[in-house]
Design an enzyme around this catalytic site. Structure first.
Site, PDB file in Angstrom:
ATOM      1  N   ASP A 197     -14.396 -10.312  -2.782  1.00 31.92           N
ATOM      2  CA  ASP A 197     -14.540  -9.190  -1.862  1.00 31.92           C
ATOM      3  C   ASP A 197     -15.811  -8.441  -2.227  1.00 31.92           C
ATOM      4  OD1 ASP A 197     -12.291  -7.809   0.166  1.00 31.92           O
ATOM      5  OD2 ASP A 197     -13.911  -6.481  -0.446  1.00 31.92           O
TER       6      ASP A 197
ATOM      7  N   ARG B 185     -13.211   8.179   6.891  1.00 27.71           N
ATOM      8  CA  ARG B 185     -13.314   7.327   5.700  1.00 27.71           C
ATOM      9  C   ARG B 185     -14.318   7.846   4.671  1.00 27.71           C
ATOM     10  NH1 ARG B 185     -12.695   1.211   7.167  1.00 27.71           N
ATOM     11  NH2 ARG B 185     -10.888   1.295   8.520  1.00 27.71           N
TER      12      ARG B 185
END
Lengths: 133, 275
Positions: B140, B32
């Protein structure tokens, strides 16, 4: 008839590509469907007349008889609900989708597809129970 | 990666998001964070850790945290909570005065599929809501997913996960191979950057809260803290939906399961106190 009957019944996979048919067969068999194959709409119609499957996974563009011609013929002959028809095609324009729905398709898969998409669409079509993730 | 450096990254990420990274997640760091390393011109994760050590709360720490939080989502994920919501919204509408707005919060909303699923249900209920409007807030921690949520533009792959073809043609418009949520649905939803570890009171009260598959990434004390703060945002007769693998057991006594609805929680009725 003596063969053990998978609980999910038969799905007829109609596609002129052997590669697509094999990929779809593998996914459908994993879910417990019994799979039959046809390479065009005419073969599919003959297969339906011999024994009506529970579901049809149907390509659109094929030689001899295309998917929409099959769908219209099947709806005229077998009625609106059976077999459950899931289009599976590279045709992804909204107008084409609406055309297939108007002709009596229950669900619509836009290629390319994978196992997750096919599973979700089978759930939407009521062909598979909804599993918790 | 040097062991001390893994712990440094894990500490920075936990402080910012509550996300717990155990050493078995090293592979996740490698995959990632690779794009971030390239972007920053850093040769290795150790080089990244060195930069984080100097600036543990700067934009780099923020980018690392964003890259490591999980953004997986799909329309109508798990199905059952949305079926329950379909029955709940008309009941809440009936319990509110005319002109009231029903507020729904999609906490950790990622790219917005959950918020727009709620909008679809509200739109499909139509007259059953007796004129009560539905307002959906998605929050978020990650800026990038919020930008996508606001756009409401989804790939062919995304709209084939969890959406029936009937819902796709009803609620989306096709745009050059992608699919945009219809304007009336987008008008219901608003997206805001908010960290669940921060003070949640400015967000106000909600009739319905979705906070699914968030708690599973947190350690027990953080779980309890976030759950208590979220419960405090819930209307007295509201419902909180948690993920399939999540529970309030042992974390808070401020929420009780809604009978017959898996994953749905409500505030305990205070009838005994109302004498």
């Amino acid at each position: 008839m003596a063969a053990p009957q998978p609980s999910l019944g038969t799905c007829l996979v109609v596609d002129d590509s052997g590669v697509v048919r094999r990929a779809a067969r593998r996914m459908l068999e994993n879910h417990g469907f019994l799979v039959q194959e046809a390479a065009n709409g005419a073969e599919a119609l003959a297969a339906c007349r011999a024994s009506l499957p529970r579901a049809v996974l149907l390509d659109w563009n094929m030689p001899v008889m295309d998917g929409l011609a099959f769908l219209r013929a099947a709806r005229a002959e077998f009625g609106p609900d059976r077999p459950v028809v899931v289009l599976c095609t590279t045709e992804s324009d909204l107008s084409r989708i609406l055309e297939a729905l108007a002709a009596g398709a229950q669900e619509y898969v836009m290629k390319p597809f994978d196992e997750a998409i096919l599973r979700d669409k089978l759930v939407q079509a009521g062909l598979l129970p909804r599993g918790e993730e | 990666m040097i062991a001390g450096n893994f712990e440094l990254v894990a500490r920075v990420v936990k402080a910012r998001s509550g996300l717990v990274l155990t050493p078995d997640k090293l592979y996740m760091l490698e995959t990632r964070l690779a794009p971030l390393l390239r972007r920053e011109g850093l040769p290795t994760l150790d080089a990244l850790a060195a930069r984080l050590r100097d600036a543990p709360s700067g934009p780099l720490a923020e980018a690392v945290t964003e890259a490591l939080t999980t953004n997986e989502t799909s329309f109508f994920r798990d199905g059952a909570p949305f079926e329950h919501l379909r029955g709940l919204l008309p009941a809440l509408a009936a319990a509110r005065p005319p002109g009231a707005v029903l507020r729904v919060w999609s906490a950790a909303c990622s790219t917005g599929q959950e918020a727009y699923s709620v909008a679809m249900i509200a739109e499909e209920l139509g007259p059953e809501l007796a004129g009560r409007k539905v307002e959906i807030l998605g929050t978020d921690i990650a800026q990038e997913v919020l930008a996508r949520a606001r756009e409401g533009l989804f790939t062919q792959f995304e709209v084939q996960r969890g959406l029936s073809i009937q819902r796709l043609v009803r609620h989306f418009r096709q745009e050059a191979g992608r699919w945009r949520v219809a304007p009336e649905l987008r008008a219901m939803a608003r997206f805001l950057r908010w960290n669940l570890l921060d003070d949640l009171r400015p967000l106000g009260r909600f009739d319905v809260i979705f906070c699914r598959n968030v708690l599973i990434y947190l350690d027990p004390p953080t779980k309890a803290r976030v759950l208590a703060a979220v419960a405090e945002r819930l209307a007295d007769d509201g419902v909180l939906y948690l993920g399939g693998a999540e529970t309030v057991l042992g974390l808070t006594d401020r929420l009780v399961p809604v009978s017959g609805a898996r994953g749905a929680y409500a505030l305990p009725r205070v009838a005994a106190l109302a004498v």
